[in-house]
Design a protein around this motif. Structure first.
Motif, PDB file in Angstrom:
ATOM      1  N   VAL A 479      -5.141 -68.223-107.353  1.00 55.86           N
ATOM      2  CA  VAL A 479      -5.246 -67.344-106.186  1.00 55.86           C
ATOM      3  C   VAL A 479      -4.775 -68.062-104.929  1.00 55.86           C
ATOM      4  CG1 VAL A 479      -6.835 -66.016-104.770  1.00 55.86           C
ATOM      5  CG2 VAL A 479      -7.104 -66.047-107.248  1.00 55.86           C
ATOM      6  N   PHE A 480      -5.030 -69.373-104.847  1.00 61.72           N
ATOM      7  CA  PHE A 480      -4.616 -70.093-103.645  1.00 61.72           C
ATOM      8  C   PHE A 480      -3.099 -70.162-103.528  1.00 61.72           C
ATOM      9  CE2 PHE A 480      -8.993 -71.361-104.179  1.00 61.72           C
ATOM     10  CZ  PHE A 480      -9.468 -71.243-102.881  1.00 61.72           C
ATOM     11  N   PHE A 481      -2.443 -70.279-104.669  1.00 63.52           N
ATOM     12  CA  PHE A 481      -0.977 -70.242-104.647  1.00 63.52           C
ATOM     13  C   PHE A 481      -0.492 -68.895-104.130  1.00 63.52           C
ATOM     14  CE2 PHE A 481      -1.786 -73.761-107.370  1.00 63.52           C
ATOM     15  CZ  PHE A 481      -0.677 -74.585-107.317  1.00 63.52           C
ATOM     16  N   MET A 482      -1.137 -67.829-104.640  1.00 62.64           N
ATOM     17  CA  MET A 482      -0.718 -66.489-104.193  1.00 62.64           C
ATOM     18  C   MET A 482      -1.004 -66.303-102.711  1.00 62.64           C
ATOM     19  SD  MET A 482      -1.285 -63.679-107.162  1.00 62.64           S
ATOM     20  CE  MET A 482      -2.843 -64.147-107.866  1.00 62.64           C
ATOM     21  N   SER A 483      -2.153 -66.845-102.258  1.00 67.10           N
ATOM     22  CA  SER A 483      -2.474 -66.721-100.832  1.00 67.10           C
ATOM     23  C   SER A 483      -1.413 -67.434-100.003  1.00 67.10           C
ATOM     24  CB  SER A 483      -3.847 -67.329-100.536  1.00 67.10           C
ATOM     25  OG  SER A 483      -4.810 -66.779-101.387  1.00 67.10           O
ATOM     26  N   ALA A 484      -1.018 -68.623-100.445  1.00 66.67           N
ATOM     27  CA  ALA A 484       0.019 -69.362 -99.716  1.00 66.67           C
ATOM     28  C   ALA A 484       1.302 -68.540 -99.683  1.00 66.67           C
ATOM     29  CB  ALA A 484       0.263 -70.710-100.386  1.00 66.67           C
ATOM     30  N   ALA A 485       1.632 -67.921-100.819  1.00 60.51           N
ATOM     31  CA  ALA A 485       2.840 -67.088-100.875  1.00 60.51           C
ATOM     32  C   ALA A 485       2.743 -65.958 -99.862  1.00 60.51           C
ATOM     33  CB  ALA A 485       3.022 -66.532-102.287  1.00 60.51           C
ATOM     34  N   ALA A 486       1.565 -65.335 -99.774  1.00 61.34           N
ATOM     35  CA  ALA A 486       1.398 -64.211 -98.853  1.00 61.34           C
ATOM     36  C   ALA A 486       1.536 -64.683 -97.409  1.00 61.34           C
ATOM     37  CB  ALA A 486       0.044 -63.549 -99.067  1.00 61.34           C
ATOM     38  N   LEU A 487       0.956 -65.860 -97.095  1.00 58.29           N
ATOM     39  CA  LEU A 487       1.054 -66.383 -95.733  1.00 58.29           C
ATOM     40  C   LEU A 487       2.510 -66.655 -95.372  1.00 58.29           C
ATOM     41  CD1 LEU A 487      -1.981 -68.822 -95.494  1.00 58.29           C
ATOM     42  CD2 LEU A 487      -1.648 -66.630 -94.328  1.00 58.29           C
ATOM     43  N   ILE A 488       3.243 -67.246 -96.317  1.00 56.50           N
ATOM     44  CA  ILE A 488       4.657 -67.529 -96.048  1.00 56.50           C
ATOM     45  C   ILE A 488       5.423 -66.235 -95.846  1.00 56.50           C
ATOM     46  CG2 ILE A 488       6.770 -68.509 -97.032  1.00 56.50           C
ATOM     47  CD1 ILE A 488       5.005 -70.590 -98.407  1.00 56.50           C
ATOM     48  N   LEU A 489       5.068 -65.211 -96.634  1.00 56.65           N
ATOM     49  CA  LEU A 489       5.734 -63.914 -96.491  1.00 56.65           C
ATOM     50  C   LEU A 489       5.528 -63.367 -95.089  1.00 56.65           C
ATOM     51  CD1 LEU A 489       7.108 -61.333 -97.755  1.00 56.65           C
ATOM     52  CD2 LEU A 489       4.796 -60.513 -98.137  1.00 56.65           C
ATOM     53  N   VAL A 490       4.272 -63.388 -94.606  1.00 56.71           N
ATOM     54  CA  VAL A 490       3.986 -62.859 -93.271  1.00 56.71           C
ATOM     55  C   VAL A 490       4.751 -63.670 -92.226  1.00 56.71           C
ATOM     56  CG1 VAL A 490       2.183 -62.470 -91.556  1.00 56.71           C
ATOM     57  CG2 VAL A 490       1.740 -61.957 -93.957  1.00 56.71           C
ATOM     58  N   TRP A 491       4.745 -64.987 -92.370  1.00 52.10           N
ATOM     59  CA  TRP A 491       5.471 -65.871 -91.463  1.00 52.10           C
ATOM     60  C   TRP A 491       6.962 -65.545 -91.475  1.00 52.10           C
ATOM     61  CZ3 TRP A 491       5.022 -68.927 -87.496  1.00 52.10           C
ATOM     62  CH2 TRP A 491       6.023 -69.881 -87.220  1.00 52.10           C
ATOM     63  N   ASN A 492       7.483 -65.341 -92.675  1.00 51.96           N
ATOM     64  CA  ASN A 492       8.899 -65.016 -92.845  1.00 51.96           C
ATOM     65  C   ASN A 492       9.231 -63.703 -92.146  1.00 51.96           C
ATOM     66  OD1 ASN A 492      11.488 -64.914 -93.728  1.00 51.96           O
ATOM     67  ND2 ASN A 492      11.021 -64.781 -95.914  1.00 51.96           N
ATOM     68  N   LEU A 493       8.386 -62.690 -92.359  1.00 51.03           N
ATOM     69  CA  LEU A 493       8.632 -61.392 -91.735  1.00 51.03           C
ATOM     70  C   LEU A 493       8.643 -61.542 -90.217  1.00 51.03           C
ATOM     71  CD1 LEU A 493       6.317 -59.077 -93.883  1.00 51.03           C
ATOM     72  CD2 LEU A 493       8.797 -58.980 -93.795  1.00 51.03           C
ATOM     73  N   ALA A 494       7.654 -62.294 -89.686  1.00 49.87           N
ATOM     74  CA  ALA A 494       7.521 -62.402 -88.230  1.00 49.87           C
ATOM     75  C   ALA A 494       8.697 -63.173 -87.641  1.00 49.87           C
ATOM     76  CB  ALA A 494       6.203 -63.074 -87.885  1.00 49.87           C
ATOM     77  N   THR A 495       9.017 -64.357 -88.202  1.00 44.93           N
ATOM     78  CA  THR A 495      10.061 -65.175 -87.583  1.00 44.93           C
ATOM     79  C   THR A 495      11.437 -64.555 -87.792  1.00 44.93           C
ATOM     80  OG1 THR A 495      10.119 -66.516 -89.572  1.00 44.93           O
ATOM     81  CG2 THR A 495       8.812 -67.350 -87.741  1.00 44.93           C
ATOM     82  N   SER A 496      11.681 -64.007 -88.986  1.00 43.35           N
ATOM     83  CA  SER A 496      13.012 -63.449 -89.236  1.00 43.35           C
ATOM     84  C   SER A 496      13.271 -62.232 -88.369  1.00 43.35           C
ATOM     85  CB  SER A 496      13.156 -63.059 -90.707  1.00 43.35           C
ATOM     86  OG  SER A 496      12.976 -64.178 -91.513  1.00 43.35           O
ATOM     87  N   PHE A 497      12.203 -61.516 -88.031  1.00 45.16           N
ATOM     88  CA  PHE A 497      12.386 -60.330 -87.202  1.00 45.16           C
ATOM     89  C   PHE A 497      13.001 -60.730 -85.869  1.00 45.16           C
ATOM     90  CE2 PHE A 497      10.882 -57.264 -84.037  1.00 45.16           C
ATOM     91  CZ  PHE A 497      11.417 -56.116 -84.567  1.00 45.16           C
ATOM     92  N   PHE A 498      12.566 -61.894 -85.337  1.00 41.31           N
ATOM     93  CA  PHE A 498      13.074 -62.325 -84.038  1.00 41.31           C
ATOM     94  C   PHE A 498      14.298 -63.219 -84.161  1.00 41.31           C
ATOM     95  CE2 PHE A 498       8.590 -61.360 -83.170  1.00 41.31           C
ATOM     96  CZ  PHE A 498       8.783 -60.401 -82.181  1.00 41.31           C
ATOM     97  N   ARG A 499      14.309 -64.103 -85.165  1.00 49.36           N
ATOM     98  CA  ARG A 499      15.338 -65.139 -85.178  1.00 49.36           C
ATOM     99  C   ARG A 499      16.209 -65.142 -86.435  1.00 49.36           C
ATOM    100  NH1 ARG A 499      11.218 -68.742 -83.076  1.00 49.36           N
ATOM    101  NH2 ARG A 499      11.062 -69.654 -85.121  1.00 49.36           N
ATOM    102  N   GLY A 500      16.022 -64.161 -87.281  1.00 46.85           N
ATOM    103  CA  GLY A 500      16.774 -64.170 -88.534  1.00 46.85           C
ATOM    104  C   GLY A 500      18.266 -64.013 -88.316  1.00 46.85           C
TER     105      GLY A 500
END
Lengths: 743, 258
Positions: A479-500
Motif C-alpha cells: 500500500v505504501f508503494f501505491m500511496s507513493a505512486a498516487a502522491l507522484i501522480l498528484v505532483w505530476n498533474l500539478a507541476t505539468s499543468f503549469f510547467r509541462g
C-alpha cells in the motif's frame, strides 16, 4: 468566455477583482462539457485521496495479527466508506468525466446534448459525497458494507443514521449517473458531426455509448431498492425485515441485479480507453473493430442477467446455481474476444512504450488474472469456499485497480495534453507506473493465497495462524508503494499543468477527431471539422495516398433524431426499470400473502373510474399537441388545461383512497401488502404530480405565447412522459386491482 | 420405469404429427421447389418432430413443467426462425396478411406467446385438453413466425434496420426474462397440473426420486429456462444484427433507439 473575447478584455477581467470573481463563478456555473468534465475528474481525484487514506487505515489495522489499532466498529465504517467512495465517488465520476470531455470531441459535437442536465449530473456527485460523509458528523458512518445487506442495514440492527445517509447519498448519485447516461445516449445519437455515422464511431465513444445503456437499466434498479430500504428505515416498512414478513434475499437480488452490471459500468469505460490507446501506440488500426464493438454489446446484455453468481453462498437452490453458473461463464467469451483483439493489435505493431501504453499493457496482464479468478467464481463449489475469503478481495481489486484504475491512469496521461495544452511528465509518469504496478501486485497477489488459506473477509483482525502474519504484512507494505505512486501522480498533474512541455494539437499522432482541434479546445470545440469517411479521419488527412477504407456510405442528408425525443425516451427507459423493480417486488410479496389487510380492501370500481380520467388525459394531451402543430392556440391551451384537470382528478381520487385506508387503520407500516401497495401507488402518484407540474409550466409558457414560434419538440417530449405515466398505471391497475379478481 | 427404459421406450409415434409433417414437406417442395432452402426446412421439421415424438414430449405431457417450457421455447423461437430462413427470397406477404409485418404486432405476438400461455388457466387447459393443446401449438408457431418476420424476413427490405432490430430483440428479451423471473420465484404453481401428475407411464417415482425434480424445482427450472437460455437466443440474434449492420455496404439508416 467565447471566441470573441480579446486579449485586452481578458486582461481587464483578470485585474478587476469583481470580474475575477465572475471567472471563479464561471467554473461553478459552467455548462461547458469540458469544464464539467474537469470538475468531474477533480472531484474524483479528491475522493480518490479520501478513499485511499481509508484503505491505508484498513491495511494498517490488518498489518499484524491481533491488532487493536482500530476499534472494530471503526473498521467496519472504514471498509464500508472505502468501497462506497471508490465505486461511486471515484471510478464512476472519473470515467464519466473522461467520457464527458472526450466523447463530444470525438464525434465532432460542440457540447453534450443537454448542457444544463450535464451540470446537474456533475453536481449530484459532490452533493452525494457530502451527504455520505455528513453521516460521520451525524452519529457515525455507515458500517454495513458497500452492499448494505439486509437485515443488518435495517433499523433494529443499525440504529445510527449512517445507513440512511448511505442510501440517500447513493440515490442522489444514481440520479446523477442516470442523467449523464441519458445525456451520452442523446449526444451520440443526435449530435454527431457530418459524416460521423454510427459505424464510424471511435471505439471509445461506442463503448461509452453502450455503457450508458447499462447505466440506464441498472441504476434505477438500485434506486428502487434504496427507496425500499429507506421506506423500511424511515416509515417502518416491511420489505427486507424477516420478522415483519420481508425478505433479506430480495434485497440481495435487487442489489446484485444492479451490482453486477455496475462492475461492467466501471469496466467498459476502461475497455474504451484501452481500445483507443493500444492502436495509437502500436501504430496500427484496432484489430477487428467489429468484434470489439459487438462484444461490448454482448457484455452489456449478458451483464444484466448474471447477478446470481454473487449469491451462490446465500443458498438459492441448485437450479438457480446451475443456470447462473453457466450464464456467468458465458461472459468470459466476449471479454476474451476483446483481450484477443487488443493483443492482436499490438502484434506486429511498432509499439511505443510511453506511459499511456505501459498502463494499457499492465491492464492487459492484470485483467487476464482478474478474468481467470472471476471465472473461478462461476464454479459454484469453488465459490462456496472462496466467496467470503480474501480470495474474492484479491479478485475484485484486480478488476477495480489492476484493470480499471490502470486504464484510467493511462487515459489521463493520454488525454491530459488535450485538456491542459501541456504534456504530463513521462519520467514522473513512469515512476507512478512502476510504483503502482509493484505496490498493487505486492498488496493483492498475496491476498489470493491468504484467501485460499482461509482468511475471511470483513474481519477487523485475525489470529496469528501460520503464514497469515507475514502475508498480511507484505500486503500492507504494498500500500505504501501505491500511496507513493498516487502522491507522484498528484505532483505530476500539478507541476505539468503549469510547467509541462507544450503539447500541440496532436502530440501522440492519434487519429480521432479530438486531436483535430487545439489543446485545449476552444469553447465551441471546432472551428471546422475535417471530412469524415472512415474511422480514422486524421489518418486519412495525413496519408492521402493510402487512406483507410470508407466505412458505410456517405449519405448526403442525414437527419439525426431530435435530441429532446431521444433524451425523454431514454429517461422513460430508466423509469421503466424503476417501476419494473417496484412491480416485481410487489408481485414477489403478493404471491406470499399474510394475515391482515390485502387487495380485498381496495375499491376497484371507484379506482376504475379515476383511472379512466387518467387514460383520458392521454387523449386530451394528444389533442393539445394537434392544436400546437396546427397553430391553433385556443385549442392547444384548452386541451392542455383539460389534461391537467383530468390528471388532478386522478390524484384527488388516489388521495381519497389513501384517506379511506388510513381511516380503517391501514397505513404503510401495517403489513407487507400495505407496504408494497403504498410504495408502488405512491411512487406512481409522485410521478403524476411531477408530470402535472411540468404540464402547468407548459401551460404557463404557452399562455405567455412562447409556443407561437412552434417550439414543439419540448412539448412532445413532455407528452411522451405523460403517456408513459399512464402506461405505468395500466400495469399497476392490472397487477394491484385486477389480478386479485382473477385468481 | 427406469431412466434408460424411459428414454428408449417413451417415443410417441403421434400419427397426426407425422402426417402433418409429411404434408408440410410435400407442400414446401411443391410450392417452392428448387428456390427454397430445404436444409433449413428440414431442420425445422426435425426440431418439430423431436418436440412431439421424443421422450421430452411424454415428460411435457403432464409430468414436468420444465419439459413443457422447453417445448414452448422450441416452438416459439426455433422452429419459426428455421421456417422463415427456409423461405425463398421471392416470398412476400399477400395483402390481407401484410398488416402482420408491423413491428409492434410482431413484438406483441412474440412476447404475447410467452405470457398468454402461462396464465394458469390456459397452461392447465393446454396440458389436459388435446384440442387446446393443438390450438396452442398452432398459435405458438404462428406468433413465433410473426415475431421473427421483423428480423428474418426473406428480403433485406422487409426487415427492421439493424439498430431497430437490436432494440426490438432486447425489449422482447427483457419482457420474457421478467416472466421467467416471476415463474422462478413464484411460490405457487403457475400450472397446477404439474404439481400432482397423473402417473400414466409409472415414471413419477423416477422423476421425483432419481432425478430429484420436485414440483417446486421443476417450476424453477422452467422459469430459468425462459429467463436464461431463451434470453441467449435473443442475444445471439442481437449479435447477428450487429454482424449484419457492420457487413452491409448499404447507406446508413438512422433510427432512434426506442
Amino acid at each position: 468566455m467565447n471566441g470573441t473575447t480579446t486579449i485586452a478584455e481578458f486582461r481587464d477581467a483578470i485585474l478587476d477583482p469583481a470580474k475575477r470573481a465572475h471567472y471563479r463563478l464561471a467554473w461553478i456555473s459552467t455548462v461547458d462539457h469540458k469544464r464539467i468534465a474537469v470538475l468531474y475528474m477533480l472531484t474524483a481525484l479528491f475522493f480518490f485521496v479520501v478513499g485511499g487514506v481509508e484503505a491505508l487505515f484498513i491495511r494498517l489495522q490488518l498489518a499484524v495479527p491481533n491488532n487493536h489499532f482500530l476499534h472494530p466498529d471503526t473498521f467496519n465504517q472504514l471498509f464500508t466508506m472505502h468501497g462506497t467512495t471508490m465505486i461511486f465517488l471515484v471510478v464512476m465520476p472519473v470515467v464519466f468525466g473522461l467520457a464527458n470531455y472526450v466523447l463530444p470531441l470525438q464525434i465532432g459535437a460542440r457540447d453534450m446534448a443537454f448542457p444544463r442536465l450535464n451540470a446537474f449530473g456533475f453536481w449530484c456527485v459532490p452533493f452525494g459525497g457530502i451527504l455520505l460523509h455528513f453521516s460521520v458528523l451525524a452519529g457515525g458512518a455507515p458500517a454495513v458494507g458497500w452492499f448494505s445487506y439486509a437485515p443488518l442495514s435495517e433499523t433494529p440492527y443499525s440504529s445510527s443514521p449512517g445507513a440512511d445517509y448511505w442510501a440517500v447519498a447513493l440515490f442522489v448519485l444514481g440520479i446523477g449517473s442516470i442523467s449523464f447516461a441519458i445525456n451520452t445516449i442523446a449526444t451520440v445519437i443526435s449530435l454527431r458531426g457530418p459524416g460521423m455515422t454510427m459505424r464510424r464511431l471511435p471505439l471509445f465513444t461506442w463503448i461509452n455509448f453502450v455503457n450508458a445503456f447499462i447505466v440506464i437499466f441498472a441504476l434505477p434498479v438500485l434506486n428502487a431498492g434504496l427507496a425500499m430500504l429507506l421506506i423500511d428505515r424511515q416509515l417502518q416498512g416491511h420489505f427486507f425485515l424477516p420478522f415483519r414478513g420481508g425478505s433479506p434475499v430480495l434485497w440481495q437480488h435487487i442489489f446484485w441485479a444492479f451490482g453486477h452490471p455496475e462492475v461492467y459500468i466501471m469496466a467498459l469505460p476502461a475497455f474504451a480507453i484501452v481500445s483507443e490507446i493500444i492502436p495509437v501506440f502500436s501504430r496500427k488500426p484496432i484489430f477487428g473493430y467489429e468484434f470489439v464493438a459487438a462484444s461490448s454489446v454482448a457484455i452489456a446484455v449478458l451483464s444484466l442477467g448474471v447477478w446470481g453468481h454473487h449469491m451462490f453462498t446465500v443458498g438459492m437452490g441448485r437450479p438457480l446455481d446451475v443456470f447462473f453458473a453457466i450464464s456467468s461463464m458465458l461472459i468470459a467469451i466476449p471479454t476474451g474476444v476483446k483481450v484477443l483483439n487488443w493483443t492482436a493489435t499490438m502484434l506486429g505493431g511498432r509499439i511505443r512504450f510511453d506511459v499511456p501504453m505501459l498502463f494499457c499493457i499492465a491492464f492487459l496482464i492484470q485483467f487476464l488474472v482478474a478474468g481467470i479468478t472471476g471465472i473461478s467464481h462461476a464454479v459454484v463449489p469453488l465459490d462456496w469456499q472462496t466467496k467470503n475469503s480474501y480470495f474474492l478481495i484479491a479478485h475484485f481489486h484486480f478488476v477495480a485497480v489492476g484493470a480499471i484504475v490502470f486504464a484510467v491512469l493511462g487515459g489521463i496521461q493520454y488525454w491530459f495534453p488535450k485538456m491542459s495544452g501541456r504534456m504530463l511528465s513521462e519520467t514522473l509518469g513512469k515512476w507512478t507506473f512502476w510504483l503502482m504496478v509493484a505496490g498493487f501486485n505486492m498488496t493483492f497477489i498475496i491476498q489470493h493465497f491468504l484467501g485460499l488459506l482461509g482468511m475471511p473477509r470483513r474481519v477487523f483482525t485475525y489470529p496469528d495462524l501460520p503464514h497469515w502474519g507475514w502475508m498480511n504484512m507484505l500486503s500492507t507494505t504494498g500500500v505504501f508503494f501505491m500511496s507513493a505512486a498516487a502522491l507522484i501522480l498528484v505532483w505530476n498533474l500539478a507541476t505539468s499543468f503549469f510547467r509541462g512541455k507544450v503539447a500541440g494539437d496532436n502530440p501522440w499522432n492519434a487519429w480521432t477527431l479530438e486531436w483535430a482541434t487545439t489543446s485545449p479546445p476552444p469553447h465551441e470545440n471546432f472551428i471546422a471539422l475535417p471530412p469524415i469517411r472512415s474511422r480514422r479521419p486524421l489518418w486519412d488527412i495525413a496519408n492521402p495516398d493510402r487512406p483507410d477504407p470508407i466505412v458505410g456510405e456517405n449519405s448526403a442528408a442525414v437527419t439525426l433524431p431530435d435530441h429532446n425525443k431521444v433524451g425523454i425516451l431514454t429517461f422513460i427507459l430508466s423509469e421503466a426499470g424503476f417501476f419494473g423493480t417496484l412491480l416485481l417486488a410487489y408481485l414477489y410479496f403478493y404471491a406470499r400473502p399474510e394475515a391482515g389487510p390485502g387487495p380485498k380492501e381496495l375499491d376497484v370500481p371507484r379506482t376504475l373510474v379515476f383511472s379512466i380520467c387518467l387514460f383520458a388525459s392521454s387523449f386530451t394531451f394528444w389533442r393539445s399537441e394537434v392544436g400546437l402543430t396546427k397553430q391553433r392556440r385556443g385549442s392547444m391551451l384548452g386541451w392542455l388545461a383539460l389534461t391537467i384537470l383530468l390528471g388532478g382528478v386522478f390524484l384527488v381520487g388516489q388521495v381519497n383512497e389513501y384517506w379511506k385506508l388510513f381511516q380503517t387503520g391501514v397505513d404503510l407500516s401495517t403489513n407487507m401488502f400495505s407496504t408494497t401497495f403504498f410504495t408502488l401507488t405512491g411512487f406512481h402518484g409522485l410521478h403524476v404530480l411531477l408530470g402535472l407540474i411540468a404540464l402547468l409550466i407548459f401551460l404557463w409558457v404557452a399562455w405567455e405565447g412562447d409556443f407561437a414560434s412552434g417550439r414543439g419538440s419540448a412539448f412532445k417530449a413532455a407528452g411522451y412522459y405523460w403517456h408513459f405515466v399512464d402506461v405505468v398505471w395500466v400495469f399497476v391497475l392490472l397487477t394491484v386491482y385486477i389480478l386479485p379478481l382473477i385468481r | 420405469m427406469t431412466t434408460y427404459q424411459f428414454f428408449t421406450t417413451a417415443w410417441t409415434w403421434n400419427s397426426i404429427v407425422l402426417i402433418l409433417s409429411a404434408l408440410a414437406a410435400v407442400g414446401y417442395f411443391l410450392t417452392f421447389g428448387q428456390r427454397g432452402r430445404p436444409l433449413y426446412f428440414g431442420a425445422a421439421l426435425v426440431v418439430f418432430l423431436l418436440v412431439f415424438i421424443s421422450p421430452f414430449s411424454a415428460l411435457a405431457n403432464g409430468y414436468l413443467f420444465s419439459a413443457h417450457m422447453l417445448q414452448h421455447i422450441l416452438l416459439v423461437l426455433i422452429v419459426p426462425a428455421l421456417l422463415l430462413l427456409s423461405l425463398p427470397q421471392s416470398f412476400s406477404l399477400r395483402p390481407p396478411l401484410t398488416y402482420l409485418s408491423y413491428p409492434l404486432i410482431g413484438w406483441v405476438a412474440g412476447v404475447g406467446a410467452m405470457w398468454l400461455w402461462h396464465a394458469p388457466a390456459l397452461c392447465n387447459a393446454a396440458t389436459t385438453s388435446r384440442a387446446v393443446s393443438a390450438i396452442q401449438t398452432t398459435s405458438l408457431l404462428l406468433m413465433g413466425s410473426v415475431f421473427w418476420w421483423q428480423v428474418l424476413a426473406p428480403r433485406e427490405a422487409q426487415r427492421l434496420s439493424p439498430p431497430a432490430g437490436i432494440v426490438y430483440l432486447f425489449t422482447a428479451c427483457t419482457a420474457c426474462s421478467v416472466l421467467g423471473m416471476i415463474l422462478t420465484f413464484a411460490p405457487v404453481s403457475i400450472c397446477p397440473v404439474y404439481q400432482h401428475p397423473v402417473d400414466r407411464l409409472g415414471m413419477l417415482s423416477t422423476i421425483r426420486g432419481n432425478w430429484g425434480l420436485t414440483s417446486d424445482r421443476d417450476q424453477q427450472i422452467g422459469g430459468l429456462l425462459m429467463w436464461v437460455p431463451m434470453c441467449l437466443i435473443y442475444v445471439t440474434a442481437i449479435l447477428a444484427q450487429l454482424a449484419r449492420w457492420h457487413s452491409s455496404p448499404a447507406p446508413q439508416t438512422e433510427k432512434s433507439n426506442a
